[in-house]
Design an enzyme around this catalytic site. Sequence first.
Site, PDB file in Angstrom:
ATOM      1  N   PRO A  54       0.793  -1.232   0.000  1.00 25.39           N
ATOM      2  CA  PRO A  54       0.000   0.000   0.000  1.00 25.39           C
ATOM      3  C   PRO A  54       0.822   1.276   0.000  1.00 25.39           C
ATOM      4  O   PRO A  54       1.858   1.369   0.662  1.00 25.39           O
ATOM      5  CB  PRO A  54      -0.821  -0.104   1.292  1.00 25.39           C
ATOM      6  CG  PRO A  54      -0.177  -1.152   2.117  1.00 25.39           C
ATOM      7  CD  PRO A  54       0.490  -2.090   1.151  1.00 25.39           C
ATOM      8  N   ASN A  55       0.323   2.221  -0.766  1.00 28.22           N
ATOM      9  CA  ASN A  55       0.847   3.587  -0.873  1.00 28.22           C
ATOM     10  C   ASN A  55       2.158   3.696  -1.650  1.00 28.22           C
ATOM     11  O   ASN A  55       2.646   4.797  -1.882  1.00 28.22           O
ATOM     12  CB  ASN A  55       0.995   4.238   0.519  1.00 28.22           C
ATOM     13  CG  ASN A  55      -0.340   4.320   1.230  1.00 28.22           C
ATOM     14  OD1 ASN A  55      -1.277   4.890   0.680  1.00 28.22           O
ATOM     15  ND2 ASN A  55      -0.464   3.716   2.392  1.00 28.22           N
ATOM     16  N   GLU A  82      12.628  -9.516   1.821  1.00 29.05           N
ATOM     17  CA  GLU A  82      11.805  -8.363   2.228  1.00 29.05           C
ATOM     18  C   GLU A  82      12.636  -7.103   2.038  1.00 29.05           C
ATOM     19  O   GLU A  82      13.843  -7.089   2.311  1.00 29.05           O
ATOM     20  CB  GLU A  82      11.372  -8.506   3.692  1.00 29.05           C
ATOM     21  CG  GLU A  82      10.542  -7.309   4.167  1.00 29.05           C
ATOM     22  CD  GLU A  82       9.838  -7.560   5.495  1.00 29.05           C
ATOM     23  OE1 GLU A  82       9.235  -8.642   5.666  1.00 29.05           O
ATOM     24  OE2 GLU A  82       9.883  -6.662   6.349  1.00 29.05           O
ATOM     25  N   ARG A  95      13.016   4.703  12.604  1.00 30.06           N
ATOM     26  CA  ARG A  95      11.785   5.479  12.482  1.00 30.06           C
ATOM     27  C   ARG A  95      10.907   5.325  13.732  1.00 30.06           C
ATOM     28  O   ARG A  95      11.401   5.009  14.802  1.00 30.06           O
ATOM     29  CB  ARG A  95      11.073   5.076  11.181  1.00 30.06           C
ATOM     30  CG  ARG A  95      11.960   5.339   9.950  1.00 30.06           C
ATOM     31  CD  ARG A  95      11.233   5.144   8.658  1.00 30.06           C
ATOM     32  NE  ARG A  95      10.102   6.059   8.561  1.00 30.06           N
ATOM     33  CZ  ARG A  95       9.102   5.909   7.678  1.00 30.06           C
ATOM     34  NH1 ARG A  95       9.123   4.892   6.832  1.00 30.06           N
ATOM     35  NH2 ARG A  95       8.107   6.766   7.642  1.00 30.06           N
ATOM     36  N   ASN A 100       8.078  -5.526  -0.876  1.00 29.42           N
ATOM     37  CA  ASN A 100       7.998  -4.398   0.048  1.00 29.42           C
ATOM     38  C   ASN A 100       6.545  -4.349   0.504  1.00 29.42           C
ATOM     39  O   ASN A 100       5.679  -3.844  -0.225  1.00 29.42           O
ATOM     40  CB  ASN A 100       8.388  -3.089  -0.637  1.00 29.42           C
ATOM     41  CG  ASN A 100       8.359  -1.924   0.346  1.00 29.42           C
ATOM     42  OD1 ASN A 100       7.810  -2.047   1.440  1.00 29.42           O
ATOM     43  ND2 ASN A 100       8.916  -0.793  -0.045  1.00 29.42           N
ATOM     44  N   HIS A 113      12.700  -2.665   2.257  1.00 29.70           N
ATOM     45  CA  HIS A 113      12.136  -1.357   2.631  1.00 29.70           C
ATOM     46  C   HIS A 113      13.027  -0.255   2.106  1.00 29.70           C
ATOM     47  O   HIS A 113      14.259  -0.352   2.216  1.00 29.70           O
ATOM     48  CB  HIS A 113      11.999  -1.235   4.154  1.00 29.70           C
ATOM     49  CG  HIS A 113      11.131  -2.303   4.719  1.00 29.70           C
ATOM     50  ND1 HIS A 113       9.766  -2.284   4.590  1.00 29.70           N
ATOM     51  CD2 HIS A 113      11.444  -3.458   5.346  1.00 29.70           C
ATOM     52  CE1 HIS A 113       9.274  -3.382   5.133  1.00 29.70           C
ATOM     53  NE2 HIS A 113      10.271  -4.113   5.595  1.00 29.70           N
ATOM     54  N   ALA A 125       2.972  -0.759   4.796  1.00 33.65           N
ATOM     55  CA  ALA A 125       2.516  -0.778   6.190  1.00 33.65           C
ATOM     56  C   ALA A 125       2.055  -2.166   6.652  1.00 33.65           C
ATOM     57  O   ALA A 125       2.017  -2.436   7.854  1.00 33.65           O
ATOM     58  CB  ALA A 125       1.401   0.241   6.380  1.00 33.65           C
ATOM     59  N   TYR A 133      11.244   8.675   1.332  1.00 34.03           N
ATOM     60  CA  TYR A 133      11.198   7.612   0.330  1.00 34.03           C
ATOM     61  C   TYR A 133      11.898   7.957  -0.984  1.00 34.03           C
ATOM     62  O   TYR A 133      12.001   7.101  -1.872  1.00 34.03           O
ATOM     63  CB  TYR A 133       9.735   7.220   0.063  1.00 34.03           C
ATOM     64  CG  TYR A 133       9.044   6.681   1.305  1.00 34.03           C
ATOM     65  CD1 TYR A 133       9.499   5.519   1.922  1.00 34.03           C
ATOM     66  CD2 TYR A 133       7.961   7.344   1.884  1.00 34.03           C
ATOM     67  CE1 TYR A 133       8.887   5.027   3.073  1.00 34.03           C
ATOM     68  CE2 TYR A 133       7.344   6.865   3.027  1.00 34.03           C
ATOM     69  CZ  TYR A 133       7.811   5.697   3.613  1.00 34.03           C
ATOM     70  OH  TYR A 133       7.211   5.208   4.749  1.00 34.03           O
TER      71      TYR A 133
END
Length: 150
Positions: free
Chosen positions: A12-13, A100, A109, A76, A102, A79, A25
């Site tokens: 998402p996003n 995985e 963070r 990725n 990111h 969330a 990002y």
Amino acid sequence: MTAKTIFILNGPNLNLLGAREPEIYGRDTLADIEAACAAAAKASGFEIDFRQSNTEGTLVDWVQEADTKAAGLIINPGAYTHTSIALLDALTAATIAKIELHLSNIHAREEFRKHSVTASAADGVIMGFGAAGYILALDALKSLLEKRSA
Ligand code: DQA
């Protein structure tokens, strides 16, 4: 010989990359990243199937599909990294090589981002290198696959 396919799944996003919090990002769009991945994969003798969804169930379906069609998977989960047992279960069930990824270093963070629910199902995790992480992940997947076939 047909090239091995690598699924690259984005949660998402991530369709908003380029415009979304560029200080975190970066300014590359998802289309920029896809083009860079396609070029890097081609040089390594792979084909990529690059996808993005904002929906948890669709990502679960794609992980299951990857396990039947692909040699490896880069994901990725966005969330869903921090919440999705469904994605963890799908990734755990998949026996292909899995990474995985990111863009940001989730450990640097907010507290709620520091734990990945899904990472334990991956062979390895790459984070904190922005868009370049996708290319690093392809490289890592290549060596994982070489090890598996040795
Ligand atoms: C992300 C990190 C997640 O915490 C966040 O929800 C994302 C992107 C990353 O690539 O850094 O959507 O997975």
